[in-house]
Design a protein around this motif. Sequence first.
Motif, short mmCIF file in Angstrom:
data_model
loop_
_atom_site.label_atom_id
_atom_site.label_comp_id
_atom_site.label_asym_id
_atom_site.label_seq_id
_atom_site.Cartn_x
_atom_site.Cartn_y
_atom_site.Cartn_z
N ALA A 15 -20.93 -28.45 -11.09
CA ALA A 15 -19.66 -27.53 -11.29
C ALA A 15 -18.31 -27.69 -12.04
O ALA A 15 -18.42 -28.78 -10.54
CB ALA A 15 -19.80 -26.04 -11.80
N ILE A 16 -18.10 -28.72 -13.47
CA ILE A 16 -16.53 -28.69 -13.57
C ILE A 16 -16.16 -28.16 -14.19
O ILE A 16 -16.23 -27.19 -14.94
CB ILE A 16 -16.58 -30.39 -14.77
N ALA A 17 -14.65 -28.02 -13.85
CA ALA A 17 -13.85 -26.74 -13.65
C ALA A 17 -12.31 -27.49 -14.81
O ALA A 17 -11.88 -28.67 -14.20
CB ALA A 17 -13.68 -25.25 -12.46
N ASP A 18 -12.62 -26.82 -16.09
CA ASP A 18 -11.12 -27.48 -17.26
C ASP A 18 -10.25 -26.32 -16.86
O ASP A 18 -10.61 -26.01 -18.21
CB ASP A 18 -11.33 -28.23 -18.07
N MET A 19 -9.28 -26.32 -16.55
CA MET A 19 -9.00 -25.08 -16.47
C MET A 19 -6.81 -24.95 -16.60
O MET A 19 -5.88 -24.55 -16.28
CB MET A 19 -8.70 -24.14 -15.03
N ALA A 20 -7.45 -26.19 -17.94
CA ALA A 20 -5.32 -26.24 -18.36
C ALA A 20 -4.58 -25.59 -19.03
O ALA A 20 -3.44 -25.43 -18.98
CB ALA A 20 -5.85 -27.34 -19.40
N ALA A 21 -5.51 -24.46 -19.90
CA ALA A 21 -4.80 -23.19 -20.56
C ALA A 21 -4.40 -22.10 -18.89
O ALA A 21 -3.36 -21.69 -18.99
CB ALA A 21 -5.80 -22.28 -21.35
N THR A 22 -5.40 -22.35 -17.64
CA THR A 22 -4.85 -21.16 -16.86
C THR A 22 -3.81 -21.96 -16.05
O THR A 22 -2.59 -20.93 -16.03
CB THR A 22 -6.17 -21.27 -16.21
N GLU A 23 -3.94 -22.80 -15.88
CA GLU A 23 -2.73 -24.02 -15.48
C GLU A 23 -1.53 -23.16 -16.58
O GLU A 23 0.02 -23.82 -15.84
CB GLU A 23 -3.00 -25.03 -14.84
N ALA A 24 -1.65 -23.36 -17.14
CA ALA A 24 0.02 -22.81 -18.24
C ALA A 24 0.89 -21.77 -17.82
O ALA A 24 1.99 -21.14 -18.42
CB ALA A 24 -0.02 -22.91 -19.45
N MET A 25 -0.09 -20.47 -16.89
CA MET A 25 0.21 -19.37 -16.39
C MET A 25 1.40 -19.55 -15.87
O MET A 25 1.48 -20.01 -14.86
CB MET A 25 -0.57 -18.82 -15.90
N ASP A 26 2.19 -18.91 -16.38
CA ASP A 26 3.80 -18.02 -15.22
C ASP A 26 4.05 -17.32 -14.81
O ASP A 26 3.25 -15.87 -15.60
CB ASP A 26 5.29 -19.84 -16.05
N VAL A 27 5.33 -17.61 -14.13
CA VAL A 27 6.05 -15.95 -14.09
C VAL A 27 6.32 -15.51 -14.91
O VAL A 27 6.15 -13.74 -14.74
CB VAL A 27 6.74 -16.25 -12.94
N ALA A 28 7.13 -16.11 -15.95
CA ALA A 28 7.99 -14.67 -16.86
C ALA A 28 6.37 -14.65 -17.89
O ALA A 28 7.03 -13.37 -18.82
CB ALA A 28 8.37 -16.38 -18.30
N ARG A 29 5.21 -15.17 -17.57
CA ARG A 29 3.88 -14.30 -18.71
C ARG A 29 3.52 -13.32 -18.28
O ARG A 29 2.47 -12.39 -18.30
CB ARG A 29 2.75 -15.26 -19.34
N LEU A 30 4.01 -12.98 -16.81
CA LEU A 30 3.65 -11.60 -16.67
C LEU A 30 4.16 -10.93 -16.13
O LEU A 30 5.54 -10.40 -16.11
CB LEU A 30 3.74 -11.84 -14.61
N PRO A 31 3.14 -9.58 -16.63
CA PRO A 31 3.93 -8.54 -17.31
C PRO A 31 4.26 -7.42 -16.23
O PRO A 31 3.34 -6.37 -16.00
CB PRO A 31 2.31 -7.72 -18.19
N MET A 32 5.02 -7.44 -15.60
CA MET A 32 5.29 -6.75 -14.09
C MET A 32 5.28 -5.31 -14.64
O MET A 32 4.68 -4.78 -12.75
CB MET A 32 6.99 -6.64 -13.86
N SER A 33 5.26 -5.01 -15.15
CA SER A 33 5.39 -2.57 -15.03
C SER A 33 3.57 -2.42 -15.22
O SER A 33 3.23 -1.40 -14.16
CB SER A 33 6.20 -2.38 -16.35
N LEU A 34 3.62 -3.53 -15.79
CA LEU A 34 1.84 -3.08 -15.41
C LEU A 34 1.30 -3.51 -13.71
O LEU A 34 0.61 -2.25 -13.81
CB LEU A 34 0.47 -4.25 -16.79
N LEU A 35 1.60 -4.50 -13.35
CA LEU A 35 1.37 -4.77 -12.59
C LEU A 35 1.53 -4.03 -11.28
O LEU A 35 0.78 -3.25 -10.23
CB LEU A 35 1.57 -5.98 -11.64
N GLU A 36 2.87 -3.64 -11.80
CA GLU A 36 3.10 -2.53 -10.27
C GLU A 36 3.10 -0.99 -10.38
O GLU A 36 2.66 -0.14 -9.70
CB GLU A 36 4.84 -2.08 -10.65
#
Length: 324
Positions: free
Chosen positions: A108-129
């Motif tokens: 299998a080959i995984a091309d995860m360029a979009a996922t690699e664009a995830m950063d801390v600023a995109r995390l919805p902290m209220s949801l996670l907590e």
Amino acid sequence: MVRGTVAVIGGANLDIVARSGRPVQIATSNPGRTVATPGGVGRNVAENLARLGAPVSLVAVIGRDDAGRRVLRQTAAAGVDVEHVTRVDSPTGTYTAVLGDDGELVVAIADMAATEAMDVARLPMSLLESAELLVLDGNLPLPVIEHVLVHVGTPVLLDPVSAPKAGRLSGLLDGRHQLHTITPDRHELAALTGEPTGTCAQIAYAARTLLDRGVRRVWVRQGACGSTLITGVDTVHIPAIAAVPVDVTGAGDAMLAAYVQALLTGRGDEDAARDGAAAAYLTITSPHTVRPDLSTCAVERIRREHPAPPVQREVPSPRRKDVI
């Protein structure tokens, strides 16, 4: 009754699965069939959870392309909250798998360029907590995983995804952060620990090194041999349910989702892992990466039809390399 919500942070992409019509011959064209469906470890876990009746939100990054629109539309239609899925200019990721005529993965080959664009600023902290459990996909950038482990108090379950991805996670498991559960196969376990995992005794030893490094449960997936759940209390082997595989893609994602869903209802670790084995069986006997008729009733039916054999349980002994 489900007691809380789950937030899943991870990959959302398009799965392209090619299955050979005869035994695979390397370095040449093989006749077969190809299908494309929404995928990604995080997304698959989220859809499986939704189909099992758990309230679930997906945090992911996809492209502003036709593939991204398809992934988003079908994920929402399955019952997943996609409010926190971000669109970017990078192409939506792809996972391309080649299966043999027996349904087993060849490569299998995984091309995860979009996922690699995830950063801390995109995390919805209220949801996670506010979630009861968090599921993290090992495709995420390391700073994102570390931020969640450091700054979010919600129990975290981590899927290492692959041996190459597991190797880079090793530095985060240093005893500073607690993990509820990690779910490696034996190759991923070796990459996480630097220990050999060729035998059952070596797997148990390697898993217990992770317990020393802040992981409370290590659930080692062993394919057709089943799985082994190692905690600070004991080690339990859970046999796989014998099946003729149609397509193994997504079995681990269903396994993790059923485990999480059972935990949400207040069930114990071992019982939850047995639900995982039933969900894996349902998935590999289906042509779908996420089985559209997956449900808690289906999982219960499989468990009734395939009652658990006597438990193989081992009480942990001191970790000594000279006994391996």
